[in-house]
Scaffold this motif. Structure first.
Motif, short mmCIF file in Angstrom:
data_model
loop_
_atom_site.label_atom_id
_atom_site.label_comp_id
_atom_site.label_asym_id
_atom_site.label_seq_id
_atom_site.Cartn_x
_atom_site.Cartn_y
_atom_site.Cartn_z
N LYS A 262 -3.90 -1.95 5.07
CA LYS A 262 -4.02 -0.77 4.21
C LYS A 262 -3.94 0.51 5.03
CE LYS A 262 -7.04 -0.84 0.82
NZ LYS A 262 -6.21 -0.85 -0.38
N GLU B 240 -8.90 -1.64 -5.98
CA GLU B 240 -8.85 -3.08 -5.77
C GLU B 240 -10.20 -3.71 -6.05
OE1 GLU B 240 -7.28 -3.26 -1.84
OE2 GLU B 240 -5.23 -3.11 -2.57
N GLU C 190 0.83 -1.19 0.00
CA GLU C 190 0.00 0.00 0.00
C GLU C 190 0.88 1.26 0.00
OE1 GLU C 190 -3.24 -0.53 -0.03
OE2 GLU C 190 -3.91 1.53 0.10
N TYR D 135 -3.47 -5.79 -10.15
CA TYR D 135 -3.21 -4.37 -9.98
C TYR D 135 -2.68 -3.86 -11.31
CZ TYR D 135 -3.57 -4.75 -4.94
OH TYR D 135 -4.01 -4.93 -3.66
N VAL E 109 -9.34 -7.39 -7.94
CA VAL E 109 -8.17 -8.03 -7.34
C VAL E 109 -8.53 -8.48 -5.93
CG1 VAL E 109 -6.33 -6.95 -5.99
CG2 VAL E 109 -5.99 -7.37 -8.38
N VAL E 110 -9.62 -7.90 -5.43
CA VAL E 110 -9.90 -8.04 -4.01
C VAL E 110 -10.20 -9.48 -3.62
CG1 VAL E 110 -12.37 -7.53 -4.16
CG2 VAL E 110 -11.10 -6.91 -2.14
N ASN F 181 -10.92 -3.41 -9.91
CA ASN F 181 -10.00 -4.31 -10.62
C ASN F 181 -10.33 -5.77 -10.38
OD1 ASN F 181 -8.30 -2.55 -11.75
ND2 ASN F 181 -6.66 -2.78 -10.28
N THR G 292 -7.21 3.48 -3.41
CA THR G 292 -6.69 2.13 -3.62
C THR G 292 -7.75 1.07 -3.32
OG1 THR G 292 -5.78 2.05 -1.39
CG2 THR G 292 -4.29 2.74 -3.13
N THR G 293 -8.63 1.35 -2.36
CA THR G 293 -9.67 0.37 -2.06
C THR G 293 -10.64 0.25 -3.23
OG1 THR G 293 -9.51 1.07 0.24
CG2 THR G 293 -11.35 -0.32 -0.33
#
Lengths: 467, 326
Positions: free
Chosen positions: A295, A273, A11, B86, A278-279, A276, A269-270
């Motif tokens: 984070k 994520e 992060e 990412y 990605v989470v 994306n 960023t949350t």
């Protein structure tokens, strides 16, 4: 623990090692430097020498000589020199030492100051016959307007002295004054000189007419002012009103900037994520609470970098002006404590918002209440730092998350609250931060895998109860 | 044999919707299981519960001998259906981040990452940012991310979606390799042909409930063939002689020749012989029911290959590249 650490490191790096962050953090101090150092060099080009006449209609016949004398170029230059000396005397010791250490810098400073003062204008005073009509006397002011005519004979201003300016009319308490007519586009410094000259010569004439001694009057009305001395248990020190006024604001600005830098990139960023996708990969390796804490810690380091950078600049500035003594070291400890509390609270709320929405766009409506909360310390900065013991200030300093800002303002004000209040505020702030973290952990657990319509605040609260 | 995954009476509801209903599921260690069913059947919800990303409203479960996957996360590899990277992160950094989160750091991590990237044909992307990769390449990076820590349990949600046939084969080989290594594999897909060709055992879910839980061999023997494919030697030949063969119930025109539905109780061996005698044949074939046929039959209440199964069928087929087994 090691998972939280890995999340935090990623992060931190993902936020700090971006062009946006580096530029954003470095550009602000650079802009300030530019304003302080470079800008004056552009402004100090000397203004053109002004020459012209000041017409005077003086029924009293007492003012003309004084004004003529006052506006002589060498007198104007003399007064400007004196003012420069005053400025120099008011310059802090440290700066003076700095400039005096190198003759080059000294010359440059002096030159810059002289140029800023402008070249002395060449003004002649033309006494008109008191019977001249006003219209006739004013005519040259607007003649050939727009040509910016200058040189000897160009009429710059017309002063009309009232008949009772020097001696009062019988039965009246007040003296008369004067009317001043100027042409358009007259340098306001010249207008100031004329006004000052009129004032001075009318004053002198009045004093003379009353049979008083001008020197005595001046001496009678003058009391030396000296810098006040702050007496504390640690000794005496010179008070610096500027630092006293700026310190609370500066500290709060610092706090807010570092909190918002960390908090808003946590939100970004949350959301990233989540959008994306990605989470879910992350959630197969860490629990939502671990992810959240990792984070928050990572972004805390980001906020801390900002805080350290700017606080360091501020301290360096204070040290170089030999004013570090004005800042209680305990204040820096409190700055750090309130940074942590305010940051944890705001970051939790923003993280919860990030987990609840699928896109940055959707975050806006949920952000509004949080941003309003952040606005409160801004709005109340002045009232709180002016009367730090008012009821409002006291109440706000126990009301998280505003308490963190309000208490810092009070602590850095001229009348700091008792220590027990400060620690109570820290305690309440910590409870608030914990509550926000708890709320965010619940929302994180449910929200991270929810897509679609962004939830309302009420839904978020329901999630927190449900999880 | 101990079980890698065991669910007992697991139920999960979202508001009014029951996503998973009273599900029992036991997957032995080292097995290669397929979790199949149409979109929205509850596959992903089941998987998320196995991984403790979601928590069941009712029921018990154990994963790798633990009460919850949270205690065994480092031993599980997961490829979600909704998977991402990412965008700004470099491929190597992303893989090493995921590996570290899974507790598989160590000095040789870089070497292992390079080894894996070579294995999936992405040797030169380690320093590239994830957003620079094509979709298929990203899929493979995600696949590596699920395998990098050598998990004991590998859960793959729709692993073949979005891959071209060559990469589908690559993924299939990697799955089989992990299976041979001893990992338990649970593979979820809505394309039943994939499961049929890859798995030992399939679990079929429809509307949140389990409708089938058997090995592929058991399915093939239980749902014995009731259809013959007949292709006449002379293309123009009429079908009349076929309809009168004993044991043939119905004759239907197929793309090449005819489909003969066998009567209840008819012996397929005898029918094949009689049909061959009735008309010269280019090809006679006993048509095995596919998983898809079985599924449609199960959920439409044994109505066979009826028209109302058409919609269901459509949802079970992937446009192209159904051929997975080489």
């Amino acid at each position: 623990m090691s998972r939280i650490f890995h999340v935090a490191v990623r992060e931190f790096l993902a936020t700090v090692a971006t062009k946006g962050f580096i530029i954003g953090v470095l550009v602000t101090p650079l802009m300030l430097l530019l304003l302080v150092i470079v800008m004056p060099r552009f402004i100090n080009a000397p203004p053109p020498r002004v020459a012209g006449e000041v017409a005077l209609i003086d029924p009293t016949g007492e003012v003309g000589t004084g004004l003529r004398d006052y506006l002589r170029p060498e007198k104007i230059a003399g007064r400007r020199q004196a003012r420069l000396k005053q400025i120099e005397a008011a310059t802090p010791e440290a700066v003076r030492q700095l400039t005096e250490s190198s003759p080059q810098a000294q010359a440059a400073t002096r030159q810059a100051l002289e140029q800023a003062a402008g070249e002395a204008p060449d003004l002649s005073v033309l006494a008109l016959d008191p019977s001249t009509s006003l219209e006739q006397a004013k005519a040259p002011l607007h003649e050939e307007e727009g040509k910016n005519r200058q040189g000897a004979g160009a009429r710059l201003a017309l002063a009309v002295i009232h008949p009772d300016a020097v001696t009062r009319e019988k039965g009246k308490e007040k003296f008369g004054g004067y009317d001043l007519y100027v042409r358009g586009k007259l340098d306001d410094r010249i207008e100031d000189e004329i006004r000052a000259g009129l004032r001075e010569s009318i004053l002198v004439a009045r004093v003379r007419a009353s049979g008083l001694d001008r020197g005595l009057v001046e001496a009678l009305t003058r009391v030396e002012t000296k810098e006040s001395v702050t007496v504390t248990s640690g000794g005496e020190r010179k008070t610096n009103e500027v630092v006293n006024a700026l310190l609370p604001g500066g500290l709060m600005l610092l706090l807010m900037m570092s909190v918002m830098t960390g908090g808003s990139s946590l939100l970004t960023t949350t959301v990233e994520e989540k959008s994306n996708r990605v989470v879910e990969v992350l959630l197969s390796a860490v629990s939502p609470a671990q992810l959240l804490v990792g984070k928050i810690l990572g972004q805390m380091a980001v906020g801390f970098v900002v805080l350290a950078l700017y606080a360091g600049l501020g301290i360096a500035a204070l040290v170089s002006f030999a004013m570090m003594g004005l800042v209680d070291p305990m204040l820096l400890v409190f700055l750090l404590i309130f940074f942590l509390l305010a940051y944890f609270t705001m970051a939790s709320l923003l993280g919860a918002i990030g987990a609840a929405v699928s896109e940055m766009r959707e975050a806006q409506s949920l952000m509004t209440p949080v941003m309003l909360l952040m606005m409160v310390p801004w709005v109340l900065w002045m009232p709180i730092s002016r009367s730090p013991d008012s009821m409002m200030a006291v109440v706000l300093s126990f009301l998280p998350p505003i308490s963190n800002f309000a208490m810092l303002l009070r602590l850095s004000s001229t009348s700091p609250p008792p220590m027990w209040q400060a620690w109570l505020s820290v305690l309440i702030g910590a409870a608030g931060a914990y509550a926000a973290l708890w709320f965010a952990a619940k929302v994180f657990r449910i929200g991270l895998l929810m897509y679609g319509k962004p939830p309302s605040l009420r839904t978020l609260v329901r999630w927190a109860r449900m999880a | 044999m101990t079980s890698a995954i065991a669910l007992r009476g697991v139920t999960k509801t979202f508001g009014q919707t029951v996503a998973v209903r009273d599900l029992d599921l036991v997957i032995p260690q080292g097995a290669l299981y397929g979790l199949i069913g149409p979109n929205g059947a509850g596959k992903t919800t089941t998987i998320r519960m196995i991984l403790s990303i979601l928590f069941p409203d009712k029921g018990e479960m154990s994963v790798l001998g633990r009460r919850s996957a949270l205690e065994a996360k480092d031993r599980i590899g997961y490829l979600p259906e909704e998977r991402g990277l990412y965008r700004r992160m470099r491929v190597g950094a992303f893989l090493s981040y995921v590996a570290r989160l899974k507790g598989a750091g160590g000095d040789d991590l870089g070497r292992r990452i390079r080894g894996w990237l070579e294995r999936v044909g992405l040797a030169d992307v380690e320093r590239k940012r994830c957003e620079e990769l094509s979709k298929g390449m990203q899929q493979k990076v995600q696949f590596v991310a699920a395998l990098i820590h050598r998990p004991d349990l590998l859960i793959l949600d729709e692993p073949f979606s979005g891959l071209d046939p060559v990469n589908q084969r690559l993924v299939r080989d990697l799955v089989l390799e992990e299976h041979r290594r001893g990992a338990t594999v649970l593979l979820s897909t809505h394309v039943m042909a994939y499961a049929e060709q890859l798995c030992d055992h399939v679990v079929m879910i429809h509307e949140g409930a389990k409708v089938l839980d058997e090995t592929i061999a058991e399915i093939h023997s239980r749902f014995d063939p009731r259809t013959l494919l007949f292709e006449p030697l002379q293309p123009g030949a009429g079908a009349e002689p076929l309809g009168s063969v004993p044991g043939v119930e119905r004759v239907r025109k197929a793309r090449e020749g005819w489909e003969l539905a066998l009567a209840e109780g008819a012996d397929p061996g005898e029918v094949v012989r009689d049909v061959a005698a009735a008309l010269p044949a280019a090809r006679i074939e006993l048509k095995r029911p596919t998983l898809e046929d079985v599924f449609v039959q199960l959920v439409s209440g044994g109505a066979g290959i009826a028209e109302d199964g058409g919609r269901l069928r459509a949802s079970l087929q992937d446009g192209a590249g159904v051929e997975v087994r080489s």
